[in-house]
Design a protein around this motif. Structure first.
Motif, short mmCIF file in Angstrom:
data_model
loop_
_atom_site.label_atom_id
_atom_site.label_comp_id
_atom_site.label_asym_id
_atom_site.label_seq_id
_atom_site.Cartn_x
_atom_site.Cartn_y
_atom_site.Cartn_z
N THR A 14 0.83 -1.20 0.00
CA THR A 14 0.00 0.00 0.00
C THR A 14 0.87 1.25 0.00
O THR A 14 2.09 1.19 0.19
CB THR A 14 -0.90 0.02 1.25
N LYS A 15 0.23 2.39 -0.17
CA LYS A 15 0.94 3.67 -0.12
C LYS A 15 1.61 3.85 1.24
O LYS A 15 2.74 4.32 1.33
CB LYS A 15 -0.03 4.81 -0.39
N ASP A 16 0.93 3.44 2.32
CA ASP A 16 1.51 3.55 3.66
C ASP A 16 2.76 2.68 3.80
O ASP A 16 3.74 3.09 4.43
CB ASP A 16 0.49 3.16 4.73
N ASN A 17 2.73 1.46 3.22
CA ASN A 17 3.91 0.59 3.25
C ASN A 17 5.09 1.26 2.55
O ASN A 17 6.21 1.27 3.06
CB ASN A 17 3.65 -0.75 2.56
N ILE A 18 4.83 1.80 1.39
CA ILE A 18 5.88 2.42 0.58
C ILE A 18 6.43 3.66 1.28
O ILE A 18 7.65 3.84 1.40
CB ILE A 18 5.34 2.75 -0.82
N THR A 19 5.54 4.49 1.78
CA THR A 19 5.96 5.71 2.47
C THR A 19 6.79 5.38 3.71
O THR A 19 7.85 5.97 3.92
CB THR A 19 4.74 6.56 2.87
N SER A 20 6.33 4.44 4.50
CA SER A 20 7.07 4.11 5.72
C SER A 20 8.44 3.51 5.41
O SER A 20 9.41 3.79 6.10
CB SER A 20 6.26 3.16 6.61
N TYR A 21 8.55 2.74 4.34
CA TYR A 21 9.84 2.15 3.98
C TYR A 21 10.81 3.23 3.48
O TYR A 21 11.97 3.29 3.88
CB TYR A 21 9.68 1.07 2.92
N PHE A 22 10.35 4.10 2.58
CA PHE A 22 11.24 5.08 1.97
C PHE A 22 11.53 6.28 2.87
O PHE A 22 12.39 7.10 2.55
CB PHE A 22 10.69 5.52 0.61
N LYS A 23 10.87 6.39 4.02
CA LYS A 23 11.18 7.46 4.98
C LYS A 23 12.59 7.33 5.54
O LYS A 23 13.17 8.32 5.98
CB LYS A 23 10.18 7.44 6.15
N LYS A 24 13.14 6.14 5.51
CA LYS A 24 14.48 5.97 6.08
C LYS A 24 15.56 6.67 5.26
O LYS A 24 16.67 6.85 5.73
CB LYS A 24 14.80 4.49 6.25
N PHE A 25 15.24 7.10 4.04
CA PHE A 25 16.22 7.80 3.21
C PHE A 25 16.14 9.31 3.36
O PHE A 25 17.01 10.02 2.88
CB PHE A 25 16.03 7.41 1.75
#
Length: 133
Positions: A63-74
């Motif tokens: 989901t969008k939330d999955n993608i956002t939470s993963y890419f926040k680490k960058f």
């Protein structure tokens, strides 16, 4: 008015070009830190592309939330848009960061594993030839 911090933009519409030129060309002592210039949406888009990545081959179970939470680490994400084309088997995402430093790693790393799935990542400022290679 859009954005915040260094990315904050205030767009003013003038009735005549003479009024616009007078505002852009004049020194405004009451606003010493503001920079006035003619609005060019294409330039703003190209500036945004310098801090944006495109992520492709995203399966529909992410989901969008999955993608956002993963890419926040960058880095800090300014916006994330997840979309798909008609009859597509995968999704795509356009992730805009607040800094160009956040996407620097993707100049050399073009794939990333997210939830055991390999996603392809491309900086949006690349030319068509760079993206195809």
């Amino acid at each position: 008015m859009t954005g915040s911090g260094d990315a904050k933009r205030l767009v003013i519409y003038f009735q005549t070009m003479e009024a616009q030129d007078a505002c852009v060309g004049a020194a405004h002592l009451q606003f010493p830190v503001l920079v006035f210039h003619t609005h060019d949406p294409r330039q703003l888009r190209s500036d945004e592309d310098l801090r944006t990545i495109q992520v492709i081959d995203i399966p529909f179970f992410l989901t969008k939330d999955n993608i956002t939470s993963y890419f926040k680490k960058f880095g800090n994400i300014a916006s994330c848009q997840v979309y798909f084309r008609k009859n597509a088997k995968v999704q795509q995402a356009r992730i805009v960061y607040d800094s160009t430093l956040s996407i620097a790693r993707f100049d050399t790393q073009w794939a990333i594993y997210c939830f055991s799935t390999c996603l392809r990542v491309t900086p949006c400022h690349y030319t068509v030839d760079q993206k195809s290679s």
